[in-house]
Motif scaffolding. Sequence first.
Motif, PDB file in Angstrom:
ATOM      1  N   GLN B  35       0.813  -1.224   0.000  1.00 28.25           N
ATOM      2  CA  GLN B  35       0.000   0.000   0.000  1.00 28.25           C
ATOM      3  C   GLN B  35       0.846   1.274   0.000  1.00 28.25           C
ATOM      4  O   GLN B  35       0.299   2.376   0.069  1.00 28.25           O
ATOM      5  CB  GLN B  35      -0.888   0.025   1.259  1.00 28.25           C
ATOM      6  N   GLU B  37       2.374   3.383  -1.914  1.00 29.40           N
ATOM      7  CA  GLU B  37       2.138   4.577  -2.747  1.00 29.40           C
ATOM      8  C   GLU B  37       1.015   5.454  -2.215  1.00 29.40           C
ATOM      9  O   GLU B  37       0.975   6.652  -2.485  1.00 29.40           O
ATOM     10  CB  GLU B  37       1.851   4.173  -4.195  1.00 29.40           C
ATOM     11  N   THR B  38       0.088   4.854  -1.445  1.00 28.91           N
ATOM     12  CA  THR B  38      -1.012   5.668  -0.902  1.00 28.91           C
ATOM     13  C   THR B  38      -0.511   6.533   0.260  1.00 28.91           C
ATOM     14  O   THR B  38      -1.251   7.385   0.753  1.00 28.91           O
ATOM     15  CB  THR B  38      -2.202   4.788  -0.426  1.00 28.91           C
ATOM     16  N   TYR B 296     -10.113  12.261  -3.744  1.00 29.42           N
ATOM     17  CA  TYR B 296      -9.946  10.835  -4.057  1.00 29.42           C
ATOM     18  C   TYR B 296      -8.671  10.244  -3.452  1.00 29.42           C
ATOM     19  O   TYR B 296      -8.599   9.069  -3.135  1.00 29.42           O
ATOM     20  CB  TYR B 296      -9.958  10.610  -5.578  1.00 29.42           C
ATOM     21  N   SER B 297      -7.642  11.110  -3.247  1.00 29.15           N
ATOM     22  CA  SER B 297      -6.370  10.571  -2.752  1.00 29.15           C
ATOM     23  C   SER B 297      -6.506   9.997  -1.333  1.00 29.15           C
ATOM     24  O   SER B 297      -5.672   9.219  -0.888  1.00 29.15           O
ATOM     25  CB  SER B 297      -5.291  11.664  -2.769  1.00 29.15           C
ATOM     26  N   GLY B 299      -9.048   8.142  -0.530  1.00 28.90           N
ATOM     27  CA  GLY B 299      -9.875   6.937  -0.687  1.00 28.90           C
ATOM     28  C   GLY B 299      -9.252   5.669  -0.128  1.00 28.90           C
ATOM     29  O   GLY B 299      -9.819   5.046   0.779  1.00 28.90           O
ATOM     30  N   PRO B 300      -8.051   5.266  -0.629  1.00 23.00           N
ATOM     31  CA  PRO B 300      -7.486   4.020  -0.121  1.00 23.00           C
ATOM     32  C   PRO B 300      -7.222   4.043   1.392  1.00 23.00           C
ATOM     33  O   PRO B 300      -7.360   3.029   2.063  1.00 23.00           O
ATOM     34  CB  PRO B 300      -6.169   3.891  -0.908  1.00 23.00           C
ATOM     35  N   GLN B 303     -10.598   3.324   2.910  1.00 25.67           N
ATOM     36  CA  GLN B 303     -11.098   1.994   2.566  1.00 25.67           C
ATOM     37  C   GLN B 303     -10.288   0.889   3.222  1.00 25.67           C
ATOM     38  O   GLN B 303     -10.822  -0.104   3.665  1.00 25.67           O
ATOM     39  CB  GLN B 303     -11.055   1.815   1.050  1.00 25.67           C
ATOM     40  N   GLU B 304      -8.966   1.092   3.250  1.00 21.25           N
ATOM     41  CA  GLU B 304      -8.086   0.019   3.735  1.00 21.25           C
ATOM     42  C   GLU B 304      -7.757   0.164   5.217  1.00 21.25           C
ATOM     43  O   GLU B 304      -6.892  -0.550   5.742  1.00 21.25           O
ATOM     44  CB  GLU B 304      -6.800   0.015   2.891  1.00 21.25           C
TER      45      GLU B 304
END
Lengths: 90, 454
Positions: B35, B37-38, B296-297, B299-300, B303-304
């Motif tokens: 993960q 890059e997030t 949106y950045s 988002g992960p 979500q995660e």
Amino acid sequence: MDKEVLNILRKIVGLKSVSLYDLAESYAREKRTQVTKVFDEVNRIVFQLASKTLVTLEVTEGIDGLETWVKSTPTGETYVKSPVPLGREA
Amino acid sequence: MSQEYRDKVVPYVIPGTSQEEVVDGITYQIRNTRQEETFRQFQSPNSPQSELCDVTSEDDILRLFFFIKPDFSIHPVEEFPLVLGFPLFLDFDEKFLGFVFDESVKKKIDGMKDKSEEVEKSLKEISSKMLWKFFTVAVSDRQVSSRLQRKRGHVKEQEVDDLVSGLMTRRKNQFDSLMADWVNVFSSLYYAQEYSLPIVQAYQSLDTAKETLDILSNSVIVMDLAEALRSSLSKLISRRICRMRIESICLECYLRKGVEPYTMIQKYPLEPTLDAICNKCGGKSIYHVIKMEAPYSLGPLFQENTLQEFIIGYTLAKSEVIKKLYVHKKVNVLAKEGPSSGVQINIFAITKNNRILLVDVTTSKNLNKVMKDVDAKIDALRGFPYDMLVFITPSVELKEYLDYHKVRVFGSRHLQKIVSHIGYLLDEYEKTSAQKPIPTQQPTLGEEPSQNLK
């Protein structure tokens, strides 16, 4: 639809389901660059596609914790397989 | 964001590289996870990620708030496409709770739900009829049909746009009269939905809203929860981290007193209002949905569930006892016979006294599940030298933290003072543990660490 967005949508539809991170890696390979340079763009496109219900986002347990998976939807498949997708050059 | 404490946090390790930390002769190798890059935007202090963690690390209520699992949806809005819905009550009448689950109320809600579904079905039928009429007009237009017949090969998007705008101009009167027929139908259907839908949606999320109240009211000590939450949410708005819509509806008005419910919809307020008591019926059961619209950045991270790890990481970095910490990384020990297999660790922290503190952050409130996770983590850490493993869960059941082998499990009640709790435990550990022997050689794999909590 933008050419790059359509390219990523085609990739997702072809694979049916792909991890966001694998999708970014594959896109980076195609562009012959590093994942770092394309990840934000891929992430933005994926969210853009999800907002139009062309793909869905789901979270599953992966090797390093939860991972986002991008899945194609019937709408996305129809869009890609349509004989005359908008934006495709003649 | 204060640079001093930010410098202690390592949010991002360039994929394919590693960083090494030597603590008491033991070399820890820290590598990226899938993960990674997030997390890259955490490197910039002005990114939404850094700003969000900066605000939440200072604010006890927001820190807890982001442990509540929101309803996640995506809207086609370029700047803020993520919509995170947090349902909550700010107070609740226990007698009303018994009343709302009564069969007669359930029947009433089911009736509203059926009606609402019927309206939705009618709307779909009307929309498809409208579309059909539109196409009939379009294909009967001579200019459109002759243009399409002449065209060979694929149609470009711009050509379609030009064709449709030409059609809309030529046939404006025809389309206007078509629309006029449907406007009345739409408004009457909308009116039917206006009351029923929010009540049905609120009823379906009663448990989650009550759970949020339980977490907030049992875990933070404030005079006025509504005012404290309002002030915390204002910080997120003023830092422009997200936009906010708040929908509030009093359930007691309609379900108990049979009057039109008190409702309030706030769209992007600078200073949000959160009522705990109904202005109309005086009831306590106002259902609120706080809808945060984020870029949106983020988002992960949402979500995660990695956002909670960063929130705790940035909060702990403010503690004087923490020297450096890594968030969501793979860590392995370099031993004589080569590196051990990496263990994914939510927070890998090194203290000023060269102790290794591991923190695992979970959003699960189920203590049985958390304890299974603790066992699994202990198994995964076999042979990995560390001094203390702390689990953080938003469970309200833990009045005192659990003391389990080398592990401490904290609940939502400890989140407000998490820095003090962990600081205290580390102090106690220093006092009770024997003089820590400095290993003269690198440990071999499978070797237990020399330090013990007990």
